[in-house]
Design an enzyme around this catalytic site. Structure first.
Site, PDB file in Angstrom:
ATOM      1  CE  LYS A 218      52.167 -69.017 -18.631  1.00  0.00           C
ATOM      2  NZ  LYS A 218      53.311 -68.493 -19.393  1.00  0.00           N
TER       3      LYS A 218
ATOM      4  CE  LYS B  85      54.346 -65.655 -25.077  1.00  0.00           C
ATOM      5  NZ  LYS B  85      55.031 -66.959 -25.253  1.00  0.00           N
TER       6      LYS B  85
END
Length: 346
Positions: free
Chosen positions: A154, A262
């Site tokens: 990230k 997702k």
């Protein structure tokens, strides 16, 4: 058919940081579908300030109850009516598959695949959350020690020079043949700085970067996908794009290298199947990840992943989030090396 709803709050073992902020707890709704002989469980898990169906909890519960009442009365999920409520749709899809597929074999097996039979693991990436430079370096070392050869980092929250230095240090120790590096900016780069950041990052053999700038900037994102020296994957950009023709239009205009799906955010299993089919037609790659669900949702995503991509999954998926919570829900999942398996000991 009878459906019960249970609201829960899960607690992270350590804060989960993204460029949008830090999560310390997670609100989910479990739906239990009973047909009189067996019970199926699904998870509805919207992400605040991100999901297109992230409503006030009281309103969310009421809307979910209305859809459950419809399912009780008809025996069928109202798919078209639920397009704009992906987390709810995913929960009901999971519960219905669970109740129909597990008359005798127990909970959680949604499709008949080598993964479901415990014959094959799904390759996954290790995930390094945002934090201080020292924290991220330590987490990176842990993932490599655990055997991961694809690591997702990230970026976009701490000082960019520190993030770039972290990537550089990783590459000094491990070549791209040894460790595949994926980055996820969660929209954290400023549009006028993004291309320069991507040019600097491209020196270090990056596999791809997810969502370098915030969503809903189609022209700028298309420009980045055209000019950037490394592949770009779309994630948040897909949220709320639930109409099949708009999906196709988005991919044709932006032309990303990949999309990252997702189910809780991108249309449930139905919506993700649409995205995958359209992406294949447009020459765009894809992979599936979880979105901070409990093990109930993670299990469903893993089974869906094994079914939709077939038995020969070699591309690492983003399913390594099952150890996030202090009060997670037990499911027969375990990570061995860099693969997610159904545990035969559970």
């Amino acid at each position: 058919m009878k459906i019960e709803i249970e609201e829960r709050v899960l607690h992270f073992k350590q804060p989960a940081g993204t460029s949008r902020g830090v999560y310390t707890e997670r609100r989910i709704w479990l739906v239990r579908v009973s047909d009189g002989s067996s019970v199926g469980i699904g998870e509805c898990a919207p992400l605040p300030d991100l999901s297109c169906d992230a409503l006030d909890p009281y309103i969310y519960n009421k809307v979910l109850r209305d859809f459950c009442d419809c399912l009780e009365q008809t025996g069928e999920i109202p798919y078209e009516e639920m397009r704009d409520y992906p987390s709810m749709l995913f929960g009901l899809e999971t519960a219905m598959l669970d109740v129909r597929c597990n008359k005798e074999d127990g909970r959680g097996v949604l499709f008949d695949t080598p993964f479901a039979r415990g014959e094959q693991g799904i390759p996954i990436n290790g995930l390094v959350w945002m934090g201080s430079y020292e924290e991220m370096l330590k987490r990176m070392e842990e993932k490599l020690a655990q055997g991961f050869r694809c690591v997702k980092l990230k970026v976009g929250a701490i000082d960019f020079d520190h993030e770039l230095d972290l990537v550089k240090r990783i590459r000094q120790r491990f070549s791209h043949h040894e460790v595949e590096l994926r980055l996820d900016a969660n929209g954290g780069f400023k549009p006028d700085e993004a291309l320069y950041h991507l040019e600097l990052l491209s020196q270090y053999a990056i596999h791809s970067i997810e969502q370098p700038i915030k969503q809903k900037q189609w022209a700028k994102m298309a420009e980045l996908c055209r000019d950037a020296p490394l592949p770009i994957a779309l994630d948040e950009e897909l949220i709320g794009v639930n109409d099949p023709e708009t999906k196709r239009q988005l991919l044709r205009i932006i032309k990303p290298a990949y999309i990252v799906l997702k189910p809780s955010l991108h249309g449930g299993m139905m919506g993700c199947r649409e995205w995958i089919d359209i992406a294949r037609e447009e020459g765009v790659g894809s992979w599936i990840t979880s979105a901070l669900e409990s093990n109930v949702g993670l299990n469903a995503i893993a089974h869906f992943c094994s079914e939709v991509y077939g038995s020969d999954i070699s591309f690492p998926q983003g399913l390594g989030t099952g150890q996030l919570f202090t009060d997670n829900i037990p499911m027969p999942l375990e990570i061995r090396g860099d693969k997610l398996w159904i545990s035969k000991n559970s």
